[in-house]
Scaffold this active site. Structure first.
Site, PDB file in Angstrom:
ATOM      1  N   LEU A   1       1.014  -1.162   0.411  1.00 26.11           N
ATOM      2  CA  LEU A   1       0.620  -0.081  -0.158  1.00 26.11           C
ATOM      3  C   LEU A   1       0.935   1.183  -0.248  1.00 26.11           C
ATOM      4  CD1 LEU A   1      -2.625   1.481  -0.358  1.00 26.11           C
ATOM      5  CD2 LEU A   1      -2.402   1.157   2.497  1.00 26.11           C
TER       6      LEU A   1
ATOM      7  N   LYS B   1      -0.877  11.526  17.602  1.00 23.41           N
ATOM      8  CA  LYS B   1      -0.711  10.446  18.303  1.00 23.41           C
ATOM      9  C   LYS B   1      -2.431   9.393  18.965  1.00 23.41           C
ATOM     10  CE  LYS B   1       3.972  10.305  19.038  1.00 23.41           C
ATOM     11  NZ  LYS B   1       5.170  10.606  19.656  1.00 23.41           N
TER      12      LYS B   1
ATOM     13  N   HIS C   1      10.305  21.149  10.997  1.00 26.60           N
ATOM     14  CA  HIS C   1       9.544  20.150  10.342  1.00 26.60           C
ATOM     15  C   HIS C   1       9.369  20.749   8.484  1.00 26.60           C
ATOM     16  CE1 HIS C   1      10.304  17.864  13.087  1.00 26.60           C
ATOM     17  NE2 HIS C   1       9.591  16.533  13.062  1.00 26.60           N
TER      18      HIS C   1
END
Ligand code: GLN
Ligand code: ZN
EC number: 2.1.1.14
Length: 766
Positions: A18, A112, A694
């Site tokens: 995938l 999370k 990031h």
């Protein structure tokens, strides 16, 4: 006769099919149809595995292109309005834009999933959100499974957990006000399942295992009074902790069954057995969906005998939670040690364990060979020489309380360190890693494949370190790092050098989207046969007159990001890891490294779901860190680093780590996090990240200076450090150099300003 099922199977595929299909779709190298075909083939394969293991149902609805929460958002039609997409006609390309952002809009937020390392996409809800329905992918999958003649049990995340995990951008907005519309949508979904002849649907409500406030519990009861009565039987699934305190409430609702996690919370069985009427299904999660160890099938079967006698086919046997948290199959592992391999069960093998348990209850004689094999594996694990290490056991037995304490309190240490280290006000540093160029990655891969000789590899890494050290000097940073050039992963790099750890070839677990991780397995006592990074740190220090900071991964993070042995408490394994890191820290100090950073980005992740269980965790986790750090002299400065978590509710424990300096990620919330540290009056040194590593954006000098000035209002400048949010390994060099240049300038400018104002205040005071 007990029945069998699972909550969900890993969707990525044994060979990460995938992931590769998705990534090729993103690059525009393949189309919609290709991606759909890959998904369809994976689903069919996974359903067939469940049927081959003789489970009574196959789980449908556990598949998602990027994330199940996002799939649910697409099914409900609750897309964030800012994208301007039409819910009913959402394309796969648009779906992925929600997850990854596009030119006009940043991606939906990711966070999370409970206490796992899996990240879901947070629904963005507000007063204008509607649930008028969206794409039909879920129903297509149900039809697909029905057409293949499987016994289909669709599963969806339930409305309470969905709302609980969502966020609103409108301050003060009450998400529960959306519940009526949401419930109507769920009723429609159940109707559509009923029309297809579906008997059971599973609604996942792990939120029930949290400390839910009364209004949420009331909402929960109201919702299931309606949903439980709609003609499709509802199995309410809880997992990750106990839901026993809600057993009486749930028993009175019209739901037809409940799933409970007996691996995490075995003590809840009795409460449910007595509360839940015998005509309702009790699904017992007895196989660990979060870990890789083979189960003690004989003991589990024995423990279920009386429940089986009392409930018959209303006893269902299942893994504790979705199997998406473990690797797909042991069959891909060709190099694992044969003994260790016999102790393990990945998702596919866990299907067989479930099958064996049902057989053991139905026909004990027929199950005997499988039970005996499970027993033999356990015996081999209990008696294996590879698990017990007398040196480690002896060390752990001699741990004293004093080992968790530095020699002097912070105030005294910081005076000694100021003298010894002679750092300027607002010292500048980085978190450890520098950009990992393709050349570095290629060298590492070639070395691993045996195509690059050890000496050549070492020379390349050293050359890279030398260049990173030179760059840091040029940038004018005060405390340098060696750059982590040879680390591909902050856990694996250390685990690889320790005894008691094993590695898989294909033990991938989905982390988010197409991103997978391969957590190492801690199977035995953890022992450090020799120093791990001392050479590298000393090499870097030999190249410069400035201070080089040694960077290690901390004991709690080494634990959290591994599959941990389940034959002793996690806290015991944490102590072993603490000793390993302590020895490394002492060796670094002995070798002349005077600043040592112990990274703990996963410190917060280990927190239990229930607040009542927090103190016990925080206690042993804090102790593990303190033992790791506690051996050094006052003059050696200990740093720690944490990122991308909520810290404000565990500040006392962060302070209790007693690190001399903590560097934390803060820039994304424009220093909001720091307010918590200020209010709590965090006592030690702190480096709030001044830019987001990031993102490739290069913030201006002024922007970073403003953040620092805000930080100065909260923390005295003498205790402030200047650094980015996190490591730089995923960044490119040009943006890294530009951002660090600006960061150093911002620090210098503020330094000057502070010194000048001190001179003025001295003058006015005189
Ligand atoms: N020292 C690590 C790095 O710089 C820290 C990574 C992390 O916090 N996840 O990459
Ligand atoms: Zn970090």
């Amino acid at each position: 006769m007990a029945r069998t099922h699972i909550s969900g199977f890993p969707r990525i595929g044994a060979q990460r099919e995938l992931k590769f299909a998705q990534e090729s779709f993103w690059r525009g190298e393949s189309d919609d149809a290709y991606l759909r075909d890959v998904g369809k083939a994976l689903r069919a394969r996974h359903w067939a595995l469940q049927r081959d293991a003789k489970l009574d149902f196959v789980a449908v609805g556990d598949f998602a292109w990027y994330d199940p929460m996002l799939n649910l958002t697409a099914l409900l039609g609750a897309l964030p309005e800012r994208f301007g997409f039409e819910p009913a006609t959402l394309s796969l390309a648009q779906y992925h834009e929600l997850a990854r952002g596009n030119k006009a809009q940043p991606a939906m937020e990711m966070t999370k999933w409970f206490d796992t390392n899996y990240h879901y996409l947070v629904p963005e809800l507000g007063p204008d959100t509607t649930f008028n329905g969206g794409v039909d992918w879920f129903f297509d999958e149900v039809d697909e499974a029905l057409a293949l003649d499987f016994a289909v049990k669709p599963a969806l995340i339930g409305p309470i957990t969905y709302l609980w995990l969502s966020k609103s951008r409108v301050a003060g907005f009450d998400r529960l006000s959306l519940l009526p519309g949401l419930v109507i949508r769920y009723i429609r979904i159940l109707d559509q399942l009923k029309a297809r002849g579906i008997e059971w649907v599973q609604l996942d409500e792990p939120a029930l295992c949290l400390d839910l406030e009364p209004d949420w519990l009331e909402a929960f009861a109201a919702v299931y009074n309606v949903l439980g009565d709609g003609g499709v039987k509802v199995l309410l699934a809880t997992y990750f902790d106990t839901a026993a305190d809600h057993a009486p409430l749930v028993a009175g609702l019209p739901v037809h069954g409940v799933h409970i996690d007996l691996v995490r919370a075995p003590q809840q069985l009795d409460a449910w057995r007595s509360a839940l009427p015998a005509d309702k299904v009790l699904s017992v999660g007895v196989i660990d969906g979060r870990n890789v160890w083979r189960a003690d099938l004989g003991e589990i079967a024995a423990s279920l005998e009386s429940v089986d006698a009392e409930r018959g086919d209303r006893l269902w046997i299942a893994p504790s939670c979705s199997l998406a948290h473990v690797p797909v199959t042991l069959a891909s592992e060709k190099k694992l040690d044969a003994e260790l391999r016999s102790w393990l069960a990945f998702a596919t093998e866990k299907l067989d364990e479930i099958g064996t348990l049902a057989l053991a209850l139905r026909d004990p004689a027929a199950a005997e060979p499988a039970l005996a094999a499970a027993d033999a594996a356990l015996d081999s694990r209990r008696s294996s020489g590879g698990v017990f290490n007398v040196l480690v056991q002896r060390r752990v037995a001699t741990i004293t309380d004093a080992m968790a304490d530095r020699k002097s309190p912070f105030a005294d240490r910081s005076r000694v360190q100021r003298h010894a280290l002679k750092l300027p006000l607002l010292p500048t540093t980085t978190i450890g890693s520098f950009p990992q160029t393709p050349a570095i990655r290629q060298a590492r891969a070639a070395y691993r494949r045996g195509e690059l000789r050890a000496l050549d590899y070492l020379e390349r890494m050293r050359a890279e370190t030398a260049s990173v050290v030179r760059k840091q000097e040029e940038l004018g940073l005060d405390v340098l790092v060696h750059g982590e050039v040879e680390r591909n992963d902050m856990v694996e790099h250390f685990a690889d050098k320790l005894w008691g750890y094993a590695f898989t070839e294909s033990g991938w677990v989905q982390n988010y989207g197409s991103q997978c991780v391969k957590p190492p397995i801690i199977y035995g006592d953890v022992y450090r046969p020799e120093p791990m990074i001392v050479d590298n740190a000393c090499h870097a220090q030999s190249l410069t007159d400035r201070l080089v900071k040694g960077v290690l991964t901390g004991p709690v993070t080494l634990l959290e990001w591994s599959f941990v042995r389940d034959d002793q408490p996690r806290s015991t394994t944490a102590l072993q890891l603490a000793l390993v890191i302590r020895d490394e820290v002492m060796d670094l100090e002995k070798a002349g490294i005077r600043i040592i950073q112990i990274d703990e980005p996963a410190f917060r992740e280990g927190l239990p779901l229930r607040q009542a269980d927090w103190p016990a965790y925080l206690d042993w986790a804090t102790r593990a860190f303190r033992i790791a750090a506690g051996g050094v002299s006052d003059a050696t400065q200990i740093h720690t680093h944490m990122c991308y978590s909520e810290f404000n509710d565990i500040l006392p424990s962060i302070a209790a780590l007693d690190a001399d300096v903590i560097t934390i990620e803060t820039s994304r919330s424009s220093m909001e996090l720091l307010d918590g540290f200020g209010e709590f009056a965090y006592p030690n040194g702190i480096g709030p990240g001044v830019y987001d590593t990031h993102s490739s954006r290069v913030p201006s000098v002024e922007a970073m200076q403003r953040l620092l000035e805000r930080a100065c209002e909260v923390i005295p400048a003498e205790r402030l450090w200047v650094n980015p949010d996190c490591g730089l390994k995923t960044r490119g060099w040009p943006e890294t150099e530009a951002a660090l240049t600006n960061m150093v300038q911002a620090a210098k400018a503020l330094r000057q300003k502070l010194v000048a104002s001190e001179v003025t205040s001295d003058l006015t005071n005189n």
